[in-house]
Scaffold this active site. Structure first.
Site, PDB file in Angstrom:
ATOM      1  N   LEU A  86       5.226 -15.058 104.773  1.00  0.00           N
ATOM      2  CA  LEU A  86       6.639 -14.715 104.597  1.00  0.00           C
ATOM      3  C   LEU A  86       7.197 -14.047 105.853  1.00  0.00           C
ATOM      4  O   LEU A  86       8.363 -13.658 105.892  1.00  0.00           O
ATOM      5  CB  LEU A  86       6.809 -13.747 103.416  1.00  0.00           C
ATOM      6  N   SER A 135      12.826 -22.897 104.324  1.00  0.00           N
ATOM      7  CA  SER A 135      14.174 -22.422 104.005  1.00  0.00           C
ATOM      8  C   SER A 135      15.154 -23.577 103.847  1.00  0.00           C
ATOM      9  O   SER A 135      15.059 -24.599 104.538  1.00  0.00           O
ATOM     10  CB  SER A 135      14.645 -21.520 105.151  1.00  0.00           C
ATOM     11  N   GLU A 137      17.882 -23.480 105.093  1.00  0.00           N
ATOM     12  CA  GLU A 137      18.504 -23.608 106.421  1.00  0.00           C
ATOM     13  C   GLU A 137      17.982 -24.844 107.153  1.00  0.00           C
ATOM     14  O   GLU A 137      18.609 -25.329 108.084  1.00  0.00           O
ATOM     15  CB  GLU A 137      18.216 -22.367 107.270  1.00  0.00           C
ATOM     16  N   TYR A 158      16.943 -20.452 114.189  1.00  0.00           N
ATOM     17  CA  TYR A 158      16.114 -20.111 113.023  1.00  0.00           C
ATOM     18  C   TYR A 158      15.774 -21.369 112.221  1.00  0.00           C
ATOM     19  O   TYR A 158      14.614 -21.618 111.883  1.00  0.00           O
ATOM     20  CB  TYR A 158      16.869 -19.103 112.150  1.00  0.00           C
TER      21      TYR A 158
HETATM   22  P1  NAP Z   1      12.899 -10.237 105.323  1.00  0.00           P
HETATM   23  O1  NAP Z   1      13.301  -9.248 104.288  1.00  0.00           O
HETATM   24  O2  NAP Z   1      13.650 -10.312 106.595  1.00  0.00           O
HETATM   25  O3  NAP Z   1      11.359  -9.971 105.648  1.00  0.00           O
HETATM   26  C1  NAP Z   1      10.732 -10.565 106.737  1.00  0.00           C
HETATM   27  C2  NAP Z   1       9.354  -9.971 106.896  1.00  0.00           C
HETATM   28  O4  NAP Z   1       8.746 -10.530 108.078  1.00  0.00           O
HETATM   29  C3  NAP Z   1       9.355  -8.456 107.103  1.00  0.00           C
HETATM   30  O5  NAP Z   1       8.217  -7.922 106.470  1.00  0.00           O
HETATM   31  C4  NAP Z   1       9.218  -8.330 108.613  1.00  0.00           C
HETATM   32  O6  NAP Z   1       8.658  -7.106 109.035  1.00  0.00           O
HETATM   33  C5  NAP Z   1       8.252  -9.466 108.870  1.00  0.00           C
HETATM   34  N1  NAP Z   1       8.201  -9.872 110.266  1.00  0.00           N
HETATM   35  C6  NAP Z   1       9.221 -10.076 111.128  1.00  0.00           C
HETATM   36  N2  NAP Z   1       8.746 -10.438 112.341  1.00  0.00           N
HETATM   37  C7  NAP Z   1       7.396 -10.452 112.239  1.00  0.00           C
HETATM   38  C8  NAP Z   1       6.344 -10.699 113.155  1.00  0.00           C
HETATM   39  N3  NAP Z   1       6.568 -11.006 114.428  1.00  0.00           N
HETATM   40  N4  NAP Z   1       5.066 -10.597 112.709  1.00  0.00           N
HETATM   41  C9  NAP Z   1       4.812 -10.261 111.429  1.00  0.00           C
HETATM   42  N5  NAP Z   1       5.761 -10.007 110.514  1.00  0.00           N
HETATM   43  C10 NAP Z   1       7.042 -10.089 110.925  1.00  0.00           C
HETATM   44  O7  NAP Z   1      12.886 -11.704 104.723  1.00  0.00           O
HETATM   45  P2  NAP Z   1      12.810 -12.172 103.181  1.00  0.00           P
HETATM   46  O8  NAP Z   1      14.193 -12.339 102.681  1.00  0.00           O
HETATM   47  O9  NAP Z   1      11.853 -11.325 102.456  1.00  0.00           O
HETATM   48  O10 NAP Z   1      12.231 -13.645 103.367  1.00  0.00           O
HETATM   49  C11 NAP Z   1      10.829 -13.884 103.381  1.00  0.00           C
HETATM   50  C12 NAP Z   1      10.566 -15.195 104.105  1.00  0.00           C
HETATM   51  O11 NAP Z   1      11.237 -16.252 103.442  1.00  0.00           O
HETATM   52  C13 NAP Z   1      11.030 -15.248 105.545  1.00  0.00           C
HETATM   53  O12 NAP Z   1      10.147 -16.072 106.257  1.00  0.00           O
HETATM   54  C14 NAP Z   1      12.386 -15.924 105.455  1.00  0.00           C
HETATM   55  O13 NAP Z   1      12.680 -16.566 106.673  1.00  0.00           O
HETATM   56  C15 NAP Z   1      12.133 -16.901 104.335  1.00  0.00           C
HETATM   57  N6  NAP Z   1      13.284 -17.274 103.522  1.00  0.00           N
HETATM   58  C16 NAP Z   1      14.080 -16.335 102.975  1.00  0.00           C
HETATM   59  C17 NAP Z   1      15.126 -16.699 102.153  1.00  0.00           C
HETATM   60  C18 NAP Z   1      16.030 -15.686 101.509  1.00  0.00           C
HETATM   61  O14 NAP Z   1      17.110 -16.074 101.063  1.00  0.00           O
HETATM   62  N7  NAP Z   1      15.623 -14.428 101.409  1.00  0.00           N
HETATM   63  C19 NAP Z   1      15.343 -18.058 101.878  1.00  0.00           C
HETATM   64  C20 NAP Z   1      14.498 -19.000 102.446  1.00  0.00           C
HETATM   65  C21 NAP Z   1      13.454 -18.594 103.261  1.00  0.00           C
HETATM   66  P3  NAP Z   1       9.606  -5.790 109.223  1.00  0.00           P
HETATM   67  O15 NAP Z   1       9.831  -5.257 107.827  1.00  0.00           O
HETATM   68  O16 NAP Z   1       8.783  -4.902 110.065  1.00  0.00           O
HETATM   69  O17 NAP Z   1      10.871  -6.253 109.862  1.00  0.00           O
HETATM   70  O1  G4F Z   2      23.612 -13.782 104.107  1.00  0.00           O
HETATM   71  P1  G4F Z   2      23.517 -14.665 105.283  1.00  0.00           P
HETATM   72  O2  G4F Z   2      23.302 -14.013 106.599  1.00  0.00           O
HETATM   73  O3  G4F Z   2      22.372 -15.718 104.945  1.00  0.00           O
HETATM   74  P2  G4F Z   2      22.027 -17.173 105.550  1.00  0.00           P
HETATM   75  O4  G4F Z   2      22.572 -17.352 106.904  1.00  0.00           O
HETATM   76  O5  G4F Z   2      22.410 -18.174 104.525  1.00  0.00           O
HETATM   77  O6  G4F Z   2      20.447 -17.080 105.679  1.00  0.00           O
HETATM   78  C1  G4F Z   2      19.655 -16.532 104.621  1.00  0.00           C
HETATM   79  O7  G4F Z   2      19.302 -17.564 103.741  1.00  0.00           O
HETATM   80  C2  G4F Z   2      18.447 -18.582 104.301  1.00  0.00           C
HETATM   81  C3  G4F Z   2      18.190 -19.624 103.200  1.00  0.00           C
HETATM   82  O8  G4F Z   2      19.212 -20.585 103.245  1.00  0.00           O
HETATM   83  C4  G4F Z   2      17.170 -17.932 104.776  1.00  0.00           C
HETATM   84  F1  G4F Z   2      16.311 -18.871 105.249  1.00  0.00           F
HETATM   85  C5  G4F Z   2      17.491 -16.905 105.849  1.00  0.00           C
HETATM   86  O9  G4F Z   2      16.277 -16.265 106.232  1.00  0.00           O
HETATM   87  C6  G4F Z   2      18.434 -15.861 105.252  1.00  0.00           C
HETATM   88  O10 G4F Z   2      17.742 -15.168 104.260  1.00  0.00           O
HETATM   89  O11 G4F Z   2      24.834 -15.552 105.404  1.00  0.00           O
HETATM   90  C7  G4F Z   2      25.302 -16.315 104.320  1.00  0.00           C
HETATM   91  C8  G4F Z   2      26.682 -16.859 104.656  1.00  0.00           C
HETATM   92  C9  G4F Z   2      26.740 -17.566 106.011  1.00  0.00           C
HETATM   93  O12 G4F Z   2      27.454 -18.750 105.872  1.00  0.00           O
HETATM   94  C10 G4F Z   2      27.501 -16.594 106.905  1.00  0.00           C
HETATM   95  O13 G4F Z   2      28.248 -17.220 107.942  1.00  0.00           O
HETATM   96  O14 G4F Z   2      27.594 -15.766 104.749  1.00  0.00           O
HETATM   97  C11 G4F Z   2      28.415 -15.951 105.890  1.00  0.00           C
HETATM   98  N1  G4F Z   2      28.930 -14.652 106.314  1.00  0.00           N
HETATM   99  C12 G4F Z   2      30.245 -14.327 106.340  1.00  0.00           C
HETATM  100  N2  G4F Z   2      30.400 -13.076 106.826  1.00  0.00           N
HETATM  101  C13 G4F Z   2      28.224 -13.617 106.782  1.00  0.00           C
HETATM  102  C14 G4F Z   2      29.144 -12.618 107.108  1.00  0.00           C
HETATM  103  N3  G4F Z   2      26.899 -13.431 106.920  1.00  0.00           N
HETATM  104  C15 G4F Z   2      26.471 -12.246 107.403  1.00  0.00           C
HETATM  105  N4  G4F Z   2      25.124 -12.020 107.531  1.00  0.00           N
HETATM  106  N5  G4F Z   2      27.346 -11.234 107.767  1.00  0.00           N
HETATM  107  C16 G4F Z   2      28.698 -11.380 107.638  1.00  0.00           C
HETATM  108  O15 G4F Z   2      29.459 -10.489 107.964  1.00  0.00           O
END
Ligand code: NAP
Ligand code: G4F
Length: 394
Positions: A86, A135, A137, A158
């Site tokens: 993750l 993701s 994305e 990303y």
């Molecule tokens: P998150 O809250 O940003 O957590 C990311 C984790 O990765 C944190 O523990 C961070 O450590 C760690 N990390 C960052 N850089 C690293 C490195 N160089 N080496 C080791 N660990 C590192 O993300 P999340 O929302 O829990 O998402 C978990 C995973 O699912 C990620 O890979 C994300 O890209 C993917 N994902 C998330 C979503 C979503 O909507 N949440 C959707 C699709 C995919 P620190 O705490 O020290 O920063």
């Molecule tokens: O919350 P966001 O930054 O999430 P985004 O870009 O969808 O990415 C997240 O979901 C992905 C899965 O599809 C993960 F893989 C990724 O690691 C991450 O967890 O932005 C959501 C939407 C975007 O369209 C952005 O342009 O919200 C729009 N937005 C509008 N105003 C904003 C803002 N996003 C952020 N972060 N901050 C703003 O002020």
């Protein structure tokens, strides 16, 4: 023997929910924690076990996806049955500013880890199952609904890095017969979501506006549509993927899509506020290339894993607003007791002379917990990262 798991990214939103889930199932959980000059384990505080305790269920190791030597050593020590990757620089907007680091941690990091796992499996003969956090994305500009057969068209460094990690995972599965599954998860949120992702930025702002700690919320593109689910439901899908009879790729989503504006409307009206009075558009929060419309089709996961989301969009919004109202209330209390200052409330106030108060500061953690920090003679302290909610750089 209890099963054991290694979670890379254990300190993140998903890492903390997955740790809870696996501990509840009796796993020994090993977690990889990045070295940081400030604490990055707030989301695990409630699960933390002192290293001196016998029979610990949660064991943390320092490591980093950019360091293969450390990854190899942790694998040897932990000898996990399951690995959940993750770890990532997971912020899309930030990836435009840190493209190389994003590629290094997300794409190369996954490759490094897979390579360590292949060698570990070869020389130990152990069976290890691997989950890769893909993701939505990766779909980027591909029109909805997106499923496992939709072609990838990523729109950010990303997204491109996640596509590379996805294909490394498929290749290691096919070339070395490893059990590697790709989850393709659509956006999932929670009260533990990082505060610069849009949902949490909105709900943190609502709490702070209600408590008089913030006046405006600056956002970028309100038209983007996302398929938002609850992180607690999604970590269950990760676990199910590794219990399945064979490795595969699975989309995990709710099948419902809402715009950022929809999220704002729902969240502000739940808190009894009219969002138009507070939200302003600031183009600095827009991305050079946007993902306009994500809506996932998770029917394969339903059919093969028996997975379905349990939390509706409205329940998710209410859960996050409720939590952040509570957090802002605590922040307000700290402000009123003059433990912290807040710019939005007026000119920063001086803290009471240290003779009048206990000689410690309280730092406000993102998950609502409070932690005592060491004594400071000059506690010139502005509400930590809580103050970023309205002005966060991303
Ligand atoms: P998150 O809250 O940003 O957590 C990311 C984790 O990765 C944190 O523990 C961070 O450590 C760690 N990390 C960052 N850089 C690293 C490195 N160089 N080496 C080791 N660990 C590192 O993300 P999340 O929302 O829990 O998402 C978990 C995973 O699912 C990620 O890979 C994300 O890209 C993917 N994902 C998330 C979503 C979503 O909507 N949440 C959707 C699709 C995919 P620190 O705490 O020290 O920063
Ligand atoms: O919350 P966001 O930054 O999430 P985004 O870009 O969808 O990415 C997240 O979901 C992905 C899965 O599809 C993960 F893989 C990724 O690691 C991450 O967890 O932005 C959501 C939407 C975007 O369209 C952005 O342009 O919200 C729009 N937005 C509008 N105003 C904003 C803002 N996003 C952020 N972060 N901050 C703003 O002020």
């Amino acid at each position: 023997m209890p099963k054991s798991a290694l979670i890379i990214g254990v300190t993140g939103q998903d890492g903390s929910y997955l740790t809870e889930l696996l501990l509840s199932k009796g796993y020994i959980v090993h977690g990889l924690v990045r070295r940081s000059s400030s604490f990055n384990t707030a989301r695990l505080n409630h699960l933390y076990e002192d290293p001196h305790e016998a029979d610990r269920q949660l064991i943390l190791h320092y490591g980093d996806l950019t360091d293969s030597t450390g990854l190899r050593a942790i694998l040897e020590k932990a000898r996990p049955d399951e690995i959940y990757n993750l770890g990532a620089q997971s912020h899309v907007k930030v990836s435009f500013e840190l493209p190389e680091y994003t590629a290094d941690s997300v794409a190369m990091g996954t490759l490094r880890l897979l390579d360590c796992v292949r060698d570990h499996v070869r020389h130990t003969g152990r069976g290890v199952r691997f989950y890769q956090a893909g993701s939505s994305e990766m779909f980027g500009a591909a029109p909805p609904p997106q499923n496992e057969n939709t072609r990838f068209y990523p729109r950010s460094p990303y997204g491109v890095s996640k596509v590379a990690a996805y294909w490394y995972s498929v290749n290691y599965r096919e070339a070395y017969n490893l059990f590697v599954s790709n989850g393709i998860l659509f956006n999932h949120e929670s009260p533990r979501r990082g505060e610069t992702f849009v949902t949490r930025k909105i709900t943190r702002a609502i709490g702070r506006i209600k408590m008089g700690l913030q006046k405006k919320l600056y956002l970028g593109n309100l038209d983007a549509r996302r398929d938002w689910g609850f992180a607690g439901d999604y970590v269950d899908a990760m676990w199910r993927m590794l219990q399945h009879s064979s490795p595969d790729n699975f989309v995990i989503a709710t099948g419902q899509s809402y715009s950022v504006r929809d999220f704002i409307t729902e969240a502000f009206s739940y808190a009894g506020l009219d969002w138009r009075e507070y939200v302003e558009i600031d183009p600095q929060y827009c991305r050079p290339t946007e993902v306009d419309f994500l809506c996932g089709d998770a029917s394969k996961a339903k059919a093969l894993l028996g997975w379905e989301p349990k939390t509706s969009f409205s329940q998710l919004v209410c859960m996050m607003v409720d939590k952040d109202l509570g957090l802002a209330e605590q922040e307000r209390l700290l402000h009123d007791q003059q433990y912290v200052t807040s710019r939005a409330v007026g000119a920063p106030i001086a803290l009471r002379p240290t003779s009048d108060v206990e000689k410690y500061n309280l730092s406000c953690l993102g998950n609502g917990a409070f932690q005592r920090s060491p004594k400071q003679e000059q506690p010139d302290f502005v509400a930590g990262h809580c103050g970023l909610a309205g002005s966060a750089a991303h």
